[in-house]
Design an enzyme around this catalytic site. Structure first.
Site, mmCIF file in Angstrom:
data_model
loop_
_atom_site.group_PDB
_atom_site.id
_atom_site.type_symbol
_atom_site.label_atom_id
_atom_site.label_comp_id
_atom_site.label_asym_id
_atom_site.label_seq_id
_atom_site.Cartn_x
_atom_site.Cartn_y
_atom_site.Cartn_z
ATOM 1 N N PRO A 284 -6.520 1.254 -3.173
ATOM 2 C CA PRO A 284 -7.394 2.434 -3.041
ATOM 3 C C PRO A 284 -6.581 3.716 -2.984
ATOM 4 C CG PRO A 284 -7.180 1.348 -0.924
ATOM 5 C CD PRO A 284 -6.432 0.496 -1.927
ATOM 6 N N CYS A 285 -5.930 4.054 -4.061
ATOM 7 C CA CYS A 285 -5.046 5.213 -4.058
ATOM 8 C C CYS A 285 -5.819 6.527 -3.943
ATOM 9 C CB CYS A 285 -4.168 5.215 -5.306
ATOM 10 S SG CYS A 285 -5.005 4.723 -6.788
#
Length: 101
Positions: free
Chosen positions: A55-56
């Site tokens: 989940p950048c």
DNA sequence: GTTGTGACACATT
DNA sequence: AAATGTGCCACAA
């Protein structure tokens, strides 16, 4: 695709960010052991191709600003993902004091 | 091995 | 406030 130890550590940290929280590059750098690694952290995430695994979008810079060169749907998509997490985004910025893990 | 680049951060102008 | 310069690190050419 070979993943270096460094990138592995970065991904490991980012992956553990809970819903509704964000992390800054600086914070990640410190967690890695050296605050000067912020730049390298950015490179590691840019190399990342798994949006669903990493989940950048929960990673922002020190001012809470979203990354302009986001590698997926663009900054708008990143904003939407954050809001979907319950994080208020204003002018492509988040309240890091409030949401920082 | 050296150079250039970049999803950063901080200080200075 | 915004632009510029400096420091730092990992990676690709």
């Amino acid at each position: 695709m070979e993943i270096t130890q460094f990138q592995n550590k970065v991904f490991c940290i980012v992956k553990e960010i809970p819903r509704g929280r964000v992390l800054t590059y600086k914070k990640i750098s410190i967690l890695l052991g050296n605050k000067n690694w912020a730049r390298a952290v950015g490179n590691a995430l840019h190399n990342n191709k798994d949006q669903f695994l990493i989940p950048c979008y929960r990673v922002v810079n020190a001012k809470g600003k979203l990354s302009i060169s986001y590698a997926f749907g663009g900054i708008d998509e990143q904003k939407r993902l954050l809001e979907n997490d319950g994080i208020k985004v204003v002018n492509y910025r988040v309240d890091i004091e409030k949401y920082l893990m």
